[in-house]
Design an enzyme around this catalytic site. Structure first.
Site, PDB file in Angstrom:
ATOM      1  N   ARG A 194     -10.703  -1.629  10.185  1.00 40.27           N
ATOM      2  CA  ARG A 194     -10.155  -0.389  10.739  1.00 40.27           C
ATOM      3  C   ARG A 194     -10.717  -0.176  12.136  1.00 40.27           C
ATOM      4  O   ARG A 194     -11.761  -0.710  12.500  1.00 40.27           O
ATOM      5  CB  ARG A 194     -10.430   0.781   9.794  1.00 40.27           C
ATOM      6  CG  ARG A 194      -9.503   0.724   8.603  1.00 40.27           C
ATOM      7  CD  ARG A 194      -9.720   1.808   7.590  1.00 40.27           C
ATOM      8  NE  ARG A 194     -10.722   1.479   6.607  1.00 40.27           N
ATOM      9  CZ  ARG A 194     -10.940   2.157   5.481  1.00 40.27           C
ATOM     10  NH1 ARG A 194     -10.212   3.204   5.207  1.00 40.27           N
ATOM     11  NH2 ARG A 194     -11.882   1.790   4.641  1.00 40.27           N
ATOM     12  N   VAL A 195     -10.003   0.629  12.906  1.00 38.22           N
ATOM     13  CA  VAL A 195     -10.261   0.650  14.352  1.00 38.22           C
ATOM     14  C   VAL A 195     -11.668   1.179  14.687  1.00 38.22           C
ATOM     15  O   VAL A 195     -12.313   0.652  15.613  1.00 38.22           O
ATOM     16  CB  VAL A 195      -9.140   1.440  15.080  1.00 38.22           C
ATOM     17  CG1 VAL A 195      -9.104   2.896  14.690  1.00 38.22           C
ATOM     18  CG2 VAL A 195      -9.250   1.315  16.577  1.00 38.22           C
ATOM     19  N   TYR A 212       0.838  -1.207   0.000  1.00 34.75           N
ATOM     20  CA  TYR A 212       0.000   0.000   0.000  1.00 34.75           C
ATOM     21  C   TYR A 212       0.871   1.256   0.000  1.00 34.75           C
ATOM     22  O   TYR A 212       0.780   2.087  -0.896  1.00 34.75           O
ATOM     23  CB  TYR A 212      -0.911  -0.050   1.221  1.00 34.75           C
ATOM     24  CG  TYR A 212      -1.922   1.070   1.333  1.00 34.75           C
ATOM     25  CD1 TYR A 212      -2.909   1.248   0.365  1.00 34.75           C
ATOM     26  CD2 TYR A 212      -1.909   1.930   2.434  1.00 34.75           C
ATOM     27  CE1 TYR A 212      -3.859   2.262   0.479  1.00 34.75           C
ATOM     28  CE2 TYR A 212      -2.853   2.940   2.558  1.00 34.75           C
ATOM     29  CZ  TYR A 212      -3.824   3.106   1.587  1.00 34.75           C
ATOM     30  OH  TYR A 212      -4.760   4.104   1.710  1.00 34.75           O
TER      31      TYR A 212
END
Ligand SMILES: NC(=O)c1ccc[n+]([C@@H]2O[C@H](COP(=O)([O-])OP(=O)(O)OC[C@H]3O[C@@H](n4cnc5c(N)ncnc54)[C@H](O)[C@@H]3O)[C@@H](O)[C@H]2O)c1
Length: 329
Positions: free
Chosen positions: A200-201, A159
């Site tokens: 994701r968090v 990424y």
């Protein structure tokens, strides 16, 4: 082939959005339709969802969807494109690990293909880049002139490094063809239309809290992140393209308010009205210990500053997840 100037365009600016079915892409489509653009979205739906575009596809809207992979041959409606917004790329660590090579290809070949469309149309071009180009930063907060600290062979490199390549490619088109370009480096953004399992968090914490489970914190939880609400982020992206003074600029877009991951966990638990319980997991490799944007340039060029406070944004995101997945608040 002649370029279509259909009567329904009626002088509207024409925008092409890659990654239109994703979290940010679909909100950008909404913003563009609201601003009176005619919008063509292109998406392979490898991480996006048609649900995100259902409302935009209503018959009276000025929106066309092309389902295609931008790394391969694709056909676009024969329009004169004014703006190319290139957002297609997996963005969550879970996705880009699963789709590591696809991520590298969309950011290299896919970016090249979108730049060719821009060149042919003499369109303005925007690349959605990422704070990940700074890697595990040694400078804090991160200004755009910081070159970053990236492990080029680590697990996140598919990424980080492919976004760095995309940035370099965009700048070569700028230099060689005088293409009108800008790059936005997006920092953690959250809000409705994130996927519950995107890893994701924010969605992780919200879903665990709504199910009254312990929230998984990787590492000690003292690592910091900045969280921008999606409406703020989209407004910044919109201005970065449409303001006159942005050609050739790289602009950080994120919320400079810094929170530890543990602080975020407390906010989520409080909004979901549950007692905070935490379970700890191993920190993923190359996880940055700090991440916070210096947004002086966005303030100066775009008159932009995030306006949605964390508690309010989390409240709106909790309401979305609770409604979509029938989870009790
Ligand atoms: N959300 C964030 O916090 C964040 C942070 C930094 C950067 N970004 C950048 O913003 C952009 C959008 O991120 P997002 O959070 O909306 O992610 P997302 O995964 O929700 O959306 C990405 C979209 O791109 C599409 N796509 C991927 N590969 C494709 C291909 N080869 N051809 C056509 N479509 C393809 C996916 O199907 C998806 O709809 C990405 O470029 C990402 O790197 C996002």
């Amino acid at each position: 082939m002649s370029v279509m100037s259909a009567p329904y365009l009626n002088g509207k600016p024409v925008s092409l959005v890659s990654g239109a079915g994703g979290f940010l892409g679909s909100h950008l489509v909404d913003r563009l339709l609201e601003a009176g653009h005619f919008v063509v979205g292109i998406d392979s739906f490898n991480t996006g969802s048609l649900d995100n575009l259902d409302h935009a596809l209503s018959p009276n809207n000025h929106f066309i969807l092309v389902q295609a992979d931008i790394t391969e041959d694709f056909q676009l409606p024969n329009l004169a494109y004014d703006y190319i917004w290139h957002l297609a790329s997996p963005a969550s660590p879970v996705d880009y690990r699963r789709l590591s090579i696809e991520t590298m290809l969309v950011n290299s070949n896919g970016t090249g293909n979108m730049l060719k469309v821009a060149l042919k149309n003499r369109a303005k071009f925007l690349l959605a880049s990422t704070s990940e180009v700074y890697g595990d930063p040694l400078v804090h907060p991160q200004p755009e002139i910081y070159w970053g600290n990236v492990n080029s062979v680590g697990e996140r490199a598919c990424y980080d490094e492919s976004k760095r390549f995309a940035e370099a490619l965009v700048f070569e088109y700028h230099r060689r063809y005088s293409m009108n370009i800008r790059i936005v480096r997006i920092f953690n953004t959250y809000g409705p239309r994130m996927r519950i399992k995107d890893g994701r968090v924010v969605p992780n914490f919200i879903c665990q809290a709504l199910k009254n489970e312990a929230l998984t914190v990787y590492g000690s939880g003292s690592q910091t992140r900045s969280f921008a609400f999606v409406d703020d982020e989209i407004e910044g992206i919109f201005r970065a393209m449409t303001y006159e003074n942005t050609n050739g600029q790289v602009i950080n877009l994120g919320n400079p308010e810094e929170y530890t991951v543990k602080e975020l966990a407390s906010v989520v638990a409080a909004i979901c009205s549950v007692k905070l319980q935490i379970k700890y997991g191993d920190l993923p490799p190359d996880d940055p210990s700090k991440r916070c944007p210096d947004i002086s340039r966005a303030k100066e060029l775009l008159k932009w500053y995030p306006s949605v406070p964390l508690k309010q944004g989390i409240g709106r995101t909790v309401a979305y997840f609770a409604g979509k997945y029938s989870l009790p608040i």
